[in-house]
Scaffold this motif. Structure first.
Motif, PDB file in Angstrom:
ATOM      1  N   LYS A 186       0.814  -1.210   0.000  1.00 11.07           N
ATOM      2  CA  LYS A 186       0.000   0.000   0.000  1.00 11.07           C
ATOM      3  C   LYS A 186       0.849   1.263   0.000  1.00 11.07           C
ATOM      4  O   LYS A 186       0.347   2.353  -0.272  1.00 11.07           O
ATOM      5  CB  LYS A 186      -0.930   0.005   1.218  1.00 11.07           C
ATOM      6  CG  LYS A 186      -0.221   0.051   2.554  1.00 11.07           C
ATOM      7  CD  LYS A 186      -1.206  -0.040   3.696  1.00 11.07           C
ATOM      8  CE  LYS A 186      -0.495  -0.006   5.041  1.00 11.07           C
ATOM      9  NZ  LYS A 186      -1.431  -0.145   6.164  1.00 11.07           N
ATOM     10  N   ASP A 187       2.158   1.135   0.321  1.00 13.25           N
ATOM     11  CA  ASP A 187       3.040   2.297   0.361  1.00 13.25           C
ATOM     12  C   ASP A 187       3.839   2.486  -0.926  1.00 13.25           C
ATOM     13  O   ASP A 187       4.523   3.499  -1.075  1.00 13.25           O
ATOM     14  CB  ASP A 187       4.016   2.194   1.534  1.00 13.25           C
ATOM     15  CG  ASP A 187       3.340   2.374   2.879  1.00 13.25           C
ATOM     16  OD1 ASP A 187       2.254   2.988   2.904  1.00 13.25           O
ATOM     17  OD2 ASP A 187       3.885   1.910   3.895  1.00 13.25           O
ATOM     18  N   MET A 188       3.794   1.512  -1.812  1.00 13.40           N
ATOM     19  CA  MET A 188       4.540   1.653  -3.059  1.00 13.40           C
ATOM     20  C   MET A 188       4.002   2.854  -3.839  1.00 13.40           C
ATOM     21  O   MET A 188       2.795   3.058  -3.931  1.00 13.40           O
ATOM     22  CB  MET A 188       4.415   0.392  -3.906  1.00 13.40           C
ATOM     23  CG  MET A 188       5.248   0.430  -5.185  1.00 13.40           C
ATOM     24  SD  MET A 188       5.093  -1.089  -6.139  1.00 13.40           S
ATOM     25  CE  MET A 188       3.400  -0.958  -6.721  1.00 13.40           C
ATOM     26  N   ILE A 189       4.913   3.635  -4.375  1.00 10.21           N
ATOM     27  CA  ILE A 189       4.546   4.832  -5.131  1.00 10.21           C
ATOM     28  C   ILE A 189       4.562   4.488  -6.619  1.00 10.21           C
ATOM     29  O   ILE A 189       5.522   3.892  -7.118  1.00 10.21           O
ATOM     30  CB  ILE A 189       5.539   5.975  -4.836  1.00 10.21           C
ATOM     31  CG1 ILE A 189       5.507   6.304  -3.332  1.00 10.21           C
ATOM     32  CG2 ILE A 189       5.225   7.212  -5.664  1.00 10.21           C
ATOM     33  CD1 ILE A 189       6.686   7.133  -2.872  1.00 10.21           C
ATOM     34  N   ILE A 190       3.501   4.836  -7.308  1.00 15.12           N
ATOM     35  CA  ILE A 190       3.432   4.587  -8.748  1.00 15.12           C
ATOM     36  C   ILE A 190       3.404   5.942  -9.450  1.00 15.12           C
ATOM     37  O   ILE A 190       2.410   6.665  -9.411  1.00 15.12           O
ATOM     38  CB  ILE A 190       2.201   3.752  -9.128  1.00 15.12           C
ATOM     39  CG1 ILE A 190       2.194   2.442  -8.341  1.00 15.12           C
ATOM     40  CG2 ILE A 190       2.194   3.468 -10.622  1.00 15.12           C
ATOM     41  CD1 ILE A 190       0.974   1.588  -8.566  1.00 15.12           C
ATOM     42  N   ARG A 191       4.516   6.293 -10.060  1.00 20.86           N
ATOM     43  CA  ARG A 191       4.657   7.583 -10.738  1.00 20.86           C
ATOM     44  C   ARG A 191       4.555   7.367 -12.243  1.00 20.86           C
ATOM     45  O   ARG A 191       5.449   6.791 -12.856  1.00 20.86           O
ATOM     46  CB  ARG A 191       6.006   8.225 -10.389  1.00 20.86           C
ATOM     47  CG  ARG A 191       6.251   9.576 -11.075  1.00 20.86           C
ATOM     48  CD  ARG A 191       7.684  10.007 -10.889  1.00 20.86           C
ATOM     49  NE  ARG A 191       7.928  11.300 -11.500  1.00 20.86           N
ATOM     50  CZ  ARG A 191       8.225  11.482 -12.801  1.00 20.86           C
ATOM     51  NH1 ARG A 191       8.286  10.450 -13.622  1.00 20.86           N
ATOM     52  NH2 ARG A 191       8.450  12.706 -13.260  1.00 20.86           N
ATOM     53  N   LYS A 228       1.291   8.401   6.991  1.00 24.01           N
ATOM     54  CA  LYS A 228       0.099   9.215   6.739  1.00 24.01           C
ATOM     55  C   LYS A 228       0.171  10.547   7.491  1.00 24.01           C
ATOM     56  O   LYS A 228      -0.391  11.543   7.051  1.00 24.01           O
ATOM     57  CB  LYS A 228      -1.168   8.458   7.128  1.00 24.01           C
ATOM     58  CG  LYS A 228      -1.319   8.165   8.609  1.00 24.01           C
ATOM     59  CD  LYS A 228      -2.594   7.406   8.886  1.00 24.01           C
ATOM     60  CE  LYS A 228      -2.759   7.102  10.374  1.00 24.01           C
ATOM     61  NZ  LYS A 228      -2.900   8.304  11.194  1.00 24.01           N
ATOM     62  N   ASP A 229       0.878  10.558   8.627  1.00 21.31           N
ATOM     63  CA  ASP A 229       1.005  11.788   9.401  1.00 21.31           C
ATOM     64  C   ASP A 229       1.991  12.775   8.788  1.00 21.31           C
ATOM     65  O   ASP A 229       2.059  13.934   9.213  1.00 21.31           O
ATOM     66  CB  ASP A 229       1.449  11.470  10.834  1.00 21.31           C
ATOM     67  CG  ASP A 229       0.390  10.706  11.622  1.00 21.31           C
ATOM     68  OD1 ASP A 229      -0.746  10.587  11.119  1.00 21.31           O
ATOM     69  OD2 ASP A 229       0.692  10.231  12.729  1.00 21.31           O
ATOM     70  N   LEU A 230       2.758  12.306   7.808  1.00 21.52           N
ATOM     71  CA  LEU A 230       3.770  13.166   7.187  1.00 21.52           C
ATOM     72  C   LEU A 230       3.255  13.900   5.955  1.00 21.52           C
ATOM     73  O   LEU A 230       3.855  14.875   5.508  1.00 21.52           O
ATOM     74  CB  LEU A 230       4.996  12.334   6.805  1.00 21.52           C
ATOM     75  CG  LEU A 230       5.694  11.584   7.952  1.00 21.52           C
ATOM     76  CD1 LEU A 230       6.817  10.722   7.396  1.00 21.52           C
ATOM     77  CD2 LEU A 230       6.226  12.555   8.994  1.00 21.52           C
ATOM     78  N   LYS A 231       2.143  13.434   5.425  1.00 19.67           N
ATOM     79  CA  LYS A 231       1.650  14.023   4.175  1.00 19.67           C
ATOM     80  C   LYS A 231       1.293  15.494   4.319  1.00 19.67           C
ATOM     81  O   LYS A 231       1.374  16.264   3.358  1.00 19.67           O
ATOM     82  CB  LYS A 231       0.446  13.220   3.664  1.00 19.67           C
ATOM     83  CG  LYS A 231       0.799  11.825   3.166  1.00 19.67           C
ATOM     84  CD  LYS A 231      -0.413  11.115   2.589  1.00 19.67           C
ATOM     85  CE  LYS A 231      -0.072   9.700   2.140  1.00 19.67           C
ATOM     86  NZ  LYS A 231       0.808   9.681   0.962  1.00 19.67           N
TER      87      LYS A 231
END
Length: 588
Positions: A480-485, A574-577
């Protein structure tokens, strides 16, 4: 599409004769018939499974056997010291009282308190009569605690004064709870609440308790023992239903992993000897309760609790008590290493600094070894595996600082595709699946989630990982944390490892921020070492020189404190966004 992740070279020059034997040779030597690590096959929920043949059968067996350690100190909390004999008497007394209260096999007994000497007494007393122990997160709010109590159907609740005060207003809304036992209450109690001390006294009283017969309740090794709630950061946590076998497996797995490291060095594994451990992670997580406390008890070792983490106080304790092992999460190790007054304390007793729950900077592995002369330790597990599946320490960790290690002998790992139907080729990234006697039964009262996650003895972990040719696992991200750019996968750990390699960076996290056309982009939050400096542009250039350009963080925010983590050491991304609100929707 590129599926591999960056490898980091070994951090120190190892003895050229290491390893003396391979992992396969070490396993064969350690598991020969008649050895303490001999394996057997047991049918667990219809699935033939490799198990440790000589693992203790239950928590009740373990705590009774540990009485043999007598006057060895089991727990230390401030000026309170509880021996194994005193702890045994408290467990036997409380277990007897619980039976008198009508607590029966399968009833849920919850614990919501900080690390105190009372915690293991309650845990073993309830488990020894067949109750299911529900360790609740002491960091939770009243509403979150209420959810766990209601979801588990807790009948009897043990709390410390702080948790009791937090729950006072919610207590009437706990219909299944019949009694609330409060440890160290600061004022008068009303209604269902009464003092734990009325049953067993204070920890300083345990040694004087009468030697009552230990209750004998029939317990099978695969009987339900615990409900640990997952540390998920979205939605309600799920209760992982564990068994006595799950917890007992960890004792043998820890011993096996230690012996394997010694054999790889060409030495003969020594007999287990008591050690002193500074335990700074909460017992309500499997890392401390299962991976740590079970082994402590099996070896007659000592656990030291702190009211709250303070690095100076920790160094005082390490010096005074000659602590051999500490750790928990990487932040703790960094704080010990970097504190300006470290030289004022004798920390030479430390033999190992181990941690789990979160990846660490490869540089940390090196510095633990160089500055303390201690062996670093890590591993991989989760609430659903009752902690240890892989173990990584000593030279193997120094040689592969970005790996989480190889599995223990009774565990299997495989990498599956997104659909969960095809096993991926060696070296490719996919979802990590794990199997073995440490895997829990499923989720409490959640049959659909159980069916989706637990498949024919395997647990789908949700971690993205790869395996190398020797079986070492590399966790590259949570799915769920993987970033898809723009259709390209970016694994957080890959970029984080590069940032960690910068001499000024001691803590960091990569997160995805929304982008109007690309979907999302990578951004980083960084904590710098005291006295060190680095700019956003400098760190971006550092990453760009080592990875593909599209993996470079488009923005970097610096924070003065280490990054926020949950009680198990996982960074709360999630707290860093919120730090990147100004970037949302920015076009490339």
């Amino acid at each position: 599409m590129e599926r591999r992740v960056l490898d980091i070279e070994p951090l120190i020059a190892l003895d050229p004769s290491w390893p003396v034997i391979s992992l396969a040779q070490a396993q064969a030597a350690l598991t020969v018939p008649g050895s303490k690590f001999e394996m057997d096959v047991a049918e667990i929920r219809g699935v033939p499974t490799r198990v440790w043949k000589y693992a203790p059968p239950s928590l009740a067996f373990l705590i009774q056997a540990a009485r043999a350690y007598g006057q060895n100190v089991f727990t230390i909390y401030e000026d309170e010291r509880v021996t194994y004999e005193a702890n045994y008497r408290a467990v036997a007394t409380l277990a007897t009282k619980l039976l008198e209260m009508g607590v029966a096999k399968g009833d849920r007994v919850a614990i919501a308190m900080r690390n105190l000497p009372e915690w293991p007494v309650i845990f073993f007393a309830a488990a020894s009569i067949g109750a299911i122990v529900v360790p609740l997160n002491a960091w939770w709010t009243a509403g979150e605690l209420e959810y766990g109590i209601d979801d588990s159907g807790t009948r009897l609740l043990f709390v410390d004064d702080e948790r009791h005060q937090r729950l006072v207003e919610s207590a009437p809304a706990l219909p299944a709870v019949e009694r609330i036992m409060v440890a160290r209450a600061s004022g008068p109690l009303e209604g269902r609440a009464s003092r734990l001390e009325d049953l067993i006294g204070t920890p300083t009283d345990y040694a004087a308790l009468p030697d009552v017969p230990f209750p004998q309740v029939a317990i099978d090794t695969d009987d339900d023992a615990t409900i640990f709630y997952t540390s998920g950061t979205t939605g309600h946590p799920k209760g992982a239903l564990g068994t006595h076998r799950n917890l007992m497996t960890n004792i043998m797995s820890a011993g096996y992993a230690s012996a394997r490291s010694v054999l790889r060095r060409g030495e003969t594994p020594p007999d287990p000897t008591p050690r002193t451990m500074l335990t700074v992670i909460p017992l309500f997580h499997v890392t401390a309760c299962s991976a740590s406390m079970m082994g402590v008890i099996a070896t007659g070792s000592t656990m030291i609790f702190m009211r709250k983490w303070d690095v100076v106080r920790a160094m005082e304790i390490i010096e005074r008590e000659k602590v051999n092992i500490t750790g928990g999460v990487p932040t703790i190790a960094w704080q010990l290493i970097e504190h300006p007054d470290r030289h004022k304390y004798d920390l030479s007793s430390i033999e190992a600094i181990a941690y789990g729950g979160a990846p660490s900077a490869p540089e940390l592995v090196k510095r633990i070894h160089e500055e303390f002369g201690a062996l670093p330790g890590n591993g991989w597990g989760m609430t659903e595996t009752m902690a240890t599946v892989t173990s990584h320490s000593s030279e193997d960790y120094l040689n592969r600082p970005t790996s989480a290690g190889p599995p223990v002998a009774v565990a299997d790992l495989k990498i599956m595709d997104d659909e969960g139907t095809t096993e991926m080729p060696l070296g490719e990234v996919g979802e990590l699946w794990a199997r073995g006697p440490m895997i829990v039964k499923g989720y409490w009262n959640k049959p659909q989630a159980t069916a989706e996650t637990f498949i024919e003895g395997w647990v789908r972990t949700g971690d993205l990982a790869r395996l190398d040719e020797e079986g070492f696992v590399y966790i590259v991200d949570r799915a769920k944390d993987m970033i898809i750019r723009g259709g390209e996968n970016i694994y957080s750990s890959e970029v984080e490892n590069v940032l960690y390699a910068h001499p000024a960076v001691t803590d960091c996290a990569l997160i995805g921020i929304p982008h109007r056309t690309l979907g999302e982009e990578p951004a980083a939050v960084v904590h710098l070492a005291p006295g060190m400096e680095a700019t956003e542009a400098e760190l971006q250039a550092w990453v760009r020189e080592r990875l593909a350009v599209f993996k470079t963080p488009v923005a970097i925010r610096f924070v003065h404190e280490t990054l926020p983590r949950n009680a198990n050491g996982k960074i709360l991304k999630k707290d860093l966004k919120i730090l990147f609100e100004d970037r949302v929707g920015v076009a490339a």
